[in-house]
Design an enzyme around this catalytic site. Sequence first.
Site, PDB file in Angstrom:
ATOM      1  N   ASP A   1      12.375  -7.295  42.536  1.00  0.00           N
ATOM      2  CA  ASP A   1      11.519  -7.947  41.533  1.00  0.00           C
ATOM      3  C   ASP A   1      11.885  -7.723  40.070  1.00  0.00           C
ATOM      4  OD1 ASP A   1       9.878  -7.515  43.777  1.00  0.00           O
ATOM      5  OD2 ASP A   1       8.356  -6.194  42.790  1.00  0.00           O
TER       6      ASP A   1
ATOM      7  N   GLU B   1       9.991   5.908  47.961  1.00  0.00           N
ATOM      8  CA  GLU B   1      10.449   4.562  47.871  1.00  0.00           C
ATOM      9  C   GLU B   1      11.832   4.311  47.484  1.00  0.00           C
ATOM     10  OE1 GLU B   1       7.805   2.754  44.983  1.00  0.00           O
ATOM     11  OE2 GLU B   1       7.892   0.648  45.596  1.00  0.00           O
TER      12      GLU B   1
HETATM   13  C1  9WN Z   1       5.647  -6.943  44.678  1.00  0.00           C
HETATM   14  C2  9WN Z   1       6.007  -3.649  48.705  1.00  0.00           C
HETATM   15  C3  9WN Z   1       6.692  -4.429  47.764  1.00  0.00           C
HETATM   16  C4  9WN Z   1       8.167  -4.620  48.436  1.00  0.00           C
HETATM   17  C5  9WN Z   1       9.125  -5.245  47.341  1.00  0.00           C
HETATM   18  C6  9WN Z   1       8.965  -4.369  46.318  1.00  0.00           C
HETATM   19  C7  9WN Z   1       7.469  -4.013  45.586  1.00  0.00           C
HETATM   20  C8  9WN Z   1       5.679  -5.441  44.774  1.00  0.00           C
HETATM   21  C9  9WN Z   1       5.112  -4.722  43.393  1.00  0.00           C
HETATM   22  O1  9WN Z   1       6.844  -3.645  46.775  1.00  0.00           O
HETATM   23  O2  9WN Z   1       7.098  -5.191  45.099  1.00  0.00           O
HETATM   24  O3  9WN Z   1       5.955  -7.716  45.965  1.00  0.00           O
HETATM   25  O4  9WN Z   1       4.125  -4.611  43.554  1.00  0.00           O
HETATM   26  O5  9WN Z   1       6.127  -4.541  42.700  1.00  0.00           O
HETATM   27  O6  9WN Z   1       9.929  -4.766  45.204  1.00  0.00           O
HETATM   28  O7  9WN Z   1      10.237  -5.270  47.686  1.00  0.00           O
HETATM   29  O8  9WN Z   1       8.336  -5.528  49.314  1.00  0.00           O
HETATM   30  O9  9WN Z   1       6.601  -2.589  49.408  1.00  0.00           O
END
Ligand code: 9WN
Length: 426
Positions: free
Chosen positions: A170, A395
């Site tokens: 992101d 994470e």
């Molecule tokens: C937005 C769920 C997701 C991953 C992404 C990571 C994070 C979300 C957020 O979490 O993104 O999709 O709220 O930041 O960047 O890779 O799929 O684990």
Amino acid sequence: MNEASFATAARAVLDENWRGTHSVPAGGLYPHQWSWDSAFIAIGLRHVSPERARIELESLFAAQWSDGRLPQIVFDRARDTDYSPGPSFWRSELIPGSPDASTAGLVQPPIHAWATWLVHAADPAGSRRGGFLARAYPQLVAWHSYLETRRDRGGSGLITAVHPWETGMDNSPFWDGPLSQVSRDVSDFERPDLHHAAVHERPSDSEYSAYLTLAARYRDHDCDDADGQFPFLVEDPAMNALWAESERSLALIAAELGGDPFRHQARASAISAALESLWSDRLGVFVARDVIAGELLERRTVSGLVPMLDADGLNADELRSVLASDHFSVRRSVMVPSYDLQASDFSASNYWRGPSWFNTGWLIAQAFVRGGDVAAARSLGAEMRRVALESDFAEYVDPSSGAAHGTRRFSWTAALTLDLDVELAD
Ligand code: 9WN
């Protein structure tokens, strides 16, 4: 490290995050089903229960839109306010072509055909008995066809992401330039994510304002990809390399089903050839492209290493040498950082701006195996398992110290280290 206790601990995380038909990425921070998470999780779950791994993928496929897209998030309606933006922000039920489930309108990197093939390969008899591949194949073909026909916004033969969330990385430094051109129209929003992770570990409020502005605009245009004025359009190397990899898996699936593998092989080669337009001679890595400005975004990020997966790719040797250089290599650690260690804006704790993630580590380990260097894959795998266990399946982690960041007991950290444990055993 005791291997048996590692495997028991990893399985416990997967059991804890299992919700009957799918897994959540982590209980508090991410209470819904995410697209590429489910694919990564299924790759690990196949060693716990092939049946659960198939259910994980099929529950995502059940939320496919009529245009073929697989959504970024399938929402648990009961958790609307626990994550932003939730189901009442997207109100997908009002958008033509959406499924019965509440979902986001965006997508994530297409790793699903690859995951489907790996899940099948873990238990071919059970998969055949239940008709798993026969059901999945047309859905995966429709998904790839959506990407090919609706998402090549640059006319380059590559997928275009319309939102940073679509790349799965992101707040990657790649997106700083393109995102600076996006207005911050949405200013009144909650940050439930900050109840579960420290503020310096997550994207800023300014980034969130741009994220929500882009998401609201896409939603308000019914997630229609024909929108000619979209303010953020980028081509990401990892997203496209995974697309090529998944086409190679579709060829294997088609052959297994007695169908035509050649069209998928041809598509995979065409995507790999198109990827070459993202090569930076100056940096010696693949980079992203800002489709609107028509320029390459010259940063060294882990996304630019993922095309190493294509062992026949022209740049495999250069990528290996940049990976071993002090841009990505930390003394006494082989975890792969998400961003150039030498960059002045490198951060060891902020999300996709430096920390090491386990999904990208797993992808690099696969690339080592493809390139014939099983020893490098094993040592990366061993390091990832050690750090995963010590960080309580964080994470993401500090690339030098392995210190935990973000949420803990994160599903793909457990799933992918478990997979390396099984697949790379001596
Ligand atoms: C937005 C769920 C997701 C991953 C992404 C990571 C994070 C979300 C957020 O979490 O993104 O999709 O709220 O930041 O960047 O890779 O799929 O684990």
